[in-house]
Design a protein around this motif. Sequence first.
Motif, PDB file in Angstrom:
ATOM      1  N   LEU A  56     -39.363 -14.313  21.205  1.00  0.00           N
ATOM      2  CA  LEU A  56     -39.200 -15.563  20.474  1.00  0.00           C
ATOM      3  C   LEU A  56     -40.289 -15.715  19.418  1.00  0.00           C
ATOM      4  CD1 LEU A  56     -37.514 -18.165  20.317  1.00  0.00           C
ATOM      5  CD2 LEU A  56     -39.114 -19.164  21.948  1.00  0.00           C
ATOM      6  N   PHE A  57     -41.531 -15.429  19.767  1.00  0.00           N
ATOM      7  CA  PHE A  57     -42.614 -15.510  18.794  1.00  0.00           C
ATOM      8  C   PHE A  57     -42.432 -14.511  17.667  1.00  0.00           C
ATOM      9  CE2 PHE A  57     -45.501 -17.814  21.763  1.00  0.00           C
ATOM     10  CZ  PHE A  57     -45.847 -18.815  20.881  1.00  0.00           C
ATOM     11  N   MET A  58     -41.966 -13.322  17.992  1.00  0.00           N
ATOM     12  CA  MET A  58     -41.763 -12.309  16.955  1.00  0.00           C
ATOM     13  C   MET A  58     -40.724 -12.780  15.923  1.00  0.00           C
ATOM     14  SD  MET A  58     -43.811  -9.909  17.520  1.00  0.00           S
ATOM     15  CE  MET A  58     -45.048 -10.764  18.457  1.00  0.00           C
ATOM     16  N   LYS A  59     -39.664 -13.389  16.392  1.00  0.00           N
ATOM     17  CA  LYS A  59     -38.604 -13.864  15.493  1.00  0.00           C
ATOM     18  C   LYS A  59     -38.895 -15.255  14.939  1.00  0.00           C
ATOM     19  CE  LYS A  59     -35.672 -10.539  15.448  1.00  0.00           C
ATOM     20  NZ  LYS A  59     -35.409  -9.828  14.229  1.00  0.00           N
ATOM     21  N   MET A  60     -39.482 -16.121  15.775  1.00  0.00           N
ATOM     22  CA  MET A  60     -39.672 -17.499  15.356  1.00  0.00           C
ATOM     23  C   MET A  60     -40.593 -17.598  14.147  1.00  0.00           C
ATOM     24  SD  MET A  60     -40.604 -20.967  17.456  1.00  0.00           S
ATOM     25  CE  MET A  60     -41.406 -20.087  18.692  1.00  0.00           C
ATOM     26  N   GLU A  61     -41.615 -16.789  14.096  1.00  0.00           N
ATOM     27  CA  GLU A  61     -42.510 -16.840  12.945  1.00  0.00           C
ATOM     28  C   GLU A  61     -41.746 -16.562  11.658  1.00  0.00           C
ATOM     29  OE1 GLU A  61     -46.505 -14.715  11.188  1.00  0.00           O
ATOM     30  OE2 GLU A  61     -45.924 -14.307  13.240  1.00  0.00           O
ATOM     31  N   ILE A  62     -40.864 -15.603  11.694  1.00  0.00           N
ATOM     32  CA  ILE A  62     -40.049 -15.262  10.517  1.00  0.00           C
ATOM     33  C   ILE A  62     -39.077 -16.397  10.213  1.00  0.00           C
ATOM     34  CG2 ILE A  62     -38.302 -13.662   9.638  1.00  0.00           C
ATOM     35  CD1 ILE A  62     -39.704 -11.521  11.447  1.00  0.00           C
ATOM     36  N   TRP A  63     -38.360 -16.875  11.237  1.00  0.00           N
ATOM     37  CA  TRP A  63     -37.368 -17.932  11.038  1.00  0.00           C
ATOM     38  C   TRP A  63     -38.000 -19.211  10.512  1.00  0.00           C
ATOM     39  CZ3 TRP A  63     -35.062 -17.271  16.573  1.00  0.00           C
ATOM     40  CH2 TRP A  63     -34.243 -16.129  16.596  1.00  0.00           C
ATOM     41  N   VAL A  64     -39.088 -19.639  11.151  1.00  0.00           N
ATOM     42  CA  VAL A  64     -39.710 -20.897  10.769  1.00  0.00           C
ATOM     43  C   VAL A  64     -40.356 -20.790   9.393  1.00  0.00           C
ATOM     44  CG1 VAL A  64     -41.499 -22.577  11.389  1.00  0.00           C
ATOM     45  CG2 VAL A  64     -40.000 -21.660  13.146  1.00  0.00           C
ATOM     46  N   SER A  65     -40.972 -19.656   9.096  1.00  0.00           N
ATOM     47  CA  SER A  65     -41.555 -19.467   7.763  1.00  0.00           C
ATOM     48  C   SER A  65     -40.469 -19.510   6.692  1.00  0.00           C
ATOM     49  CB  SER A  65     -42.294 -18.131   7.674  1.00  0.00           C
ATOM     50  OG  SER A  65     -43.459 -18.173   8.443  1.00  0.00           O
ATOM     51  N   ASP A  66     -39.362 -18.834   6.944  1.00  0.00           N
ATOM     52  CA  ASP A  66     -38.251 -18.859   5.987  1.00  0.00           C
ATOM     53  C   ASP A  66     -37.691 -20.269   5.827  1.00  0.00           C
ATOM     54  OD1 ASP A  66     -38.532 -16.152   5.614  1.00  0.00           O
ATOM     55  OD2 ASP A  66     -36.796 -15.602   6.845  1.00  0.00           O
ATOM     56  N   PHE A  67     -37.506 -20.963   6.941  1.00  0.00           N
ATOM     57  CA  PHE A  67     -36.979 -22.326   6.891  1.00  0.00           C
ATOM     58  C   PHE A  67     -37.939 -23.257   6.152  1.00  0.00           C
ATOM     59  CE2 PHE A  67     -36.543 -26.594   8.781  1.00  0.00           C
ATOM     60  CZ  PHE A  67     -35.244 -26.867   8.385  1.00  0.00           C
ATOM     61  N   SER A  68     -39.229 -23.157   6.460  1.00  0.00           N
ATOM     62  CA  SER A  68     -40.223 -24.001   5.787  1.00  0.00           C
ATOM     63  C   SER A  68     -40.244 -23.727   4.292  1.00  0.00           C
ATOM     64  CB  SER A  68     -41.615 -23.750   6.375  1.00  0.00           C
ATOM     65  OG  SER A  68     -41.656 -24.092   7.729  1.00  0.00           O
ATOM     66  N   ALA A  69     -40.173 -22.464   3.928  1.00  0.00           N
ATOM     67  CA  ALA A  69     -40.165 -22.110   2.504  1.00  0.00           C
ATOM     68  C   ALA A  69     -38.923 -22.673   1.818  1.00  0.00           C
ATOM     69  CB  ALA A  69     -40.233 -20.597   2.339  1.00  0.00           C
ATOM     70  N   LYS A  70     -37.777 -22.630   2.496  1.00  0.00           N
ATOM     71  CA  LYS A  70     -36.547 -23.185   1.912  1.00  0.00           C
ATOM     72  C   LYS A  70     -36.646 -24.692   1.730  1.00  0.00           C
ATOM     73  CE  LYS A  70     -33.457 -19.575   3.520  1.00  0.00           C
ATOM     74  NZ  LYS A  70     -32.384 -19.202   4.421  1.00  0.00           N
ATOM     75  N   VAL A  71     -37.239 -25.376   2.707  1.00  0.00           N
ATOM     76  CA  VAL A  71     -37.412 -26.827   2.593  1.00  0.00           C
ATOM     77  C   VAL A  71     -38.303 -27.157   1.403  1.00  0.00           C
ATOM     78  CG1 VAL A  71     -38.493 -28.837   3.708  1.00  0.00           C
ATOM     79  CG2 VAL A  71     -36.971 -27.364   5.014  1.00  0.00           C
ATOM     80  N   ILE A  72     -39.406 -26.439   1.288  1.00  0.00           N
ATOM     81  CA  ILE A  72     -40.343 -26.690   0.186  1.00  0.00           C
ATOM     82  C   ILE A  72     -39.685 -26.375  -1.153  1.00  0.00           C
ATOM     83  CG2 ILE A  72     -42.564 -26.041  -0.821  1.00  0.00           C
ATOM     84  CD1 ILE A  72     -42.807 -27.670   1.779  1.00  0.00           C
ATOM     85  N   ARG A  73     -38.944 -25.270  -1.220  1.00  0.00           N
ATOM     86  CA  ARG A  73     -38.273 -24.909  -2.474  1.00  0.00           C
ATOM     87  C   ARG A  73     -37.182 -25.916  -2.841  1.00  0.00           C
ATOM     88  NH1 ARG A  73     -38.631 -19.242  -0.516  1.00  0.00           N
ATOM     89  NH2 ARG A  73     -40.421 -18.382  -1.615  1.00  0.00           N
ATOM     90  N   SER A  74     -36.486 -26.449  -1.853  1.00  0.00           N
ATOM     91  CA  SER A  74     -35.451 -27.442  -2.156  1.00  0.00           C
ATOM     92  C   SER A  74     -36.082 -28.709  -2.722  1.00  0.00           C
ATOM     93  CB  SER A  74     -34.617 -27.758  -0.919  1.00  0.00           C
ATOM     94  OG  SER A  74     -35.372 -28.465   0.032  1.00  0.00           O
TER      95      SER A  74
END
Length: 122
Positions: A56-74
Amino acid sequence: MYRYLFRFSVTTLTILTANLLTTAVSNYMTGYKSSFRPLTFTLTGMAVIVVVFYPLFMKMEIWVSDFSAKVIRSGKSLAGKYLGLLLAFTSAIVVLVYFYAKMWYNVNILSLLLHGNIGRYL
């Protein structure tokens, strides 16, 4: 300057979201501790934590970073570079505050805001 603010925002949201999710899972697991002997639960719980949290940590870091970046970019696309970053970051923090307050104190911030009782909790 924007790059550093963006990186700070994404990292902050990633840390808070990952902590929120892992704490929620951990709290769920410890709800079953009264059904087992202390040492049995401790050893079993530690094994489950490693088995569940490692991938979960291995994937969550990628998922959450991508999601956070998308929120900021939007936010950037809606309100401009700096204002959008500020609005997206503030909105995400408000959502995280809601879930942290709910998890830690069982307090519904939306209800407090609607009824004007938020001052008692600040």
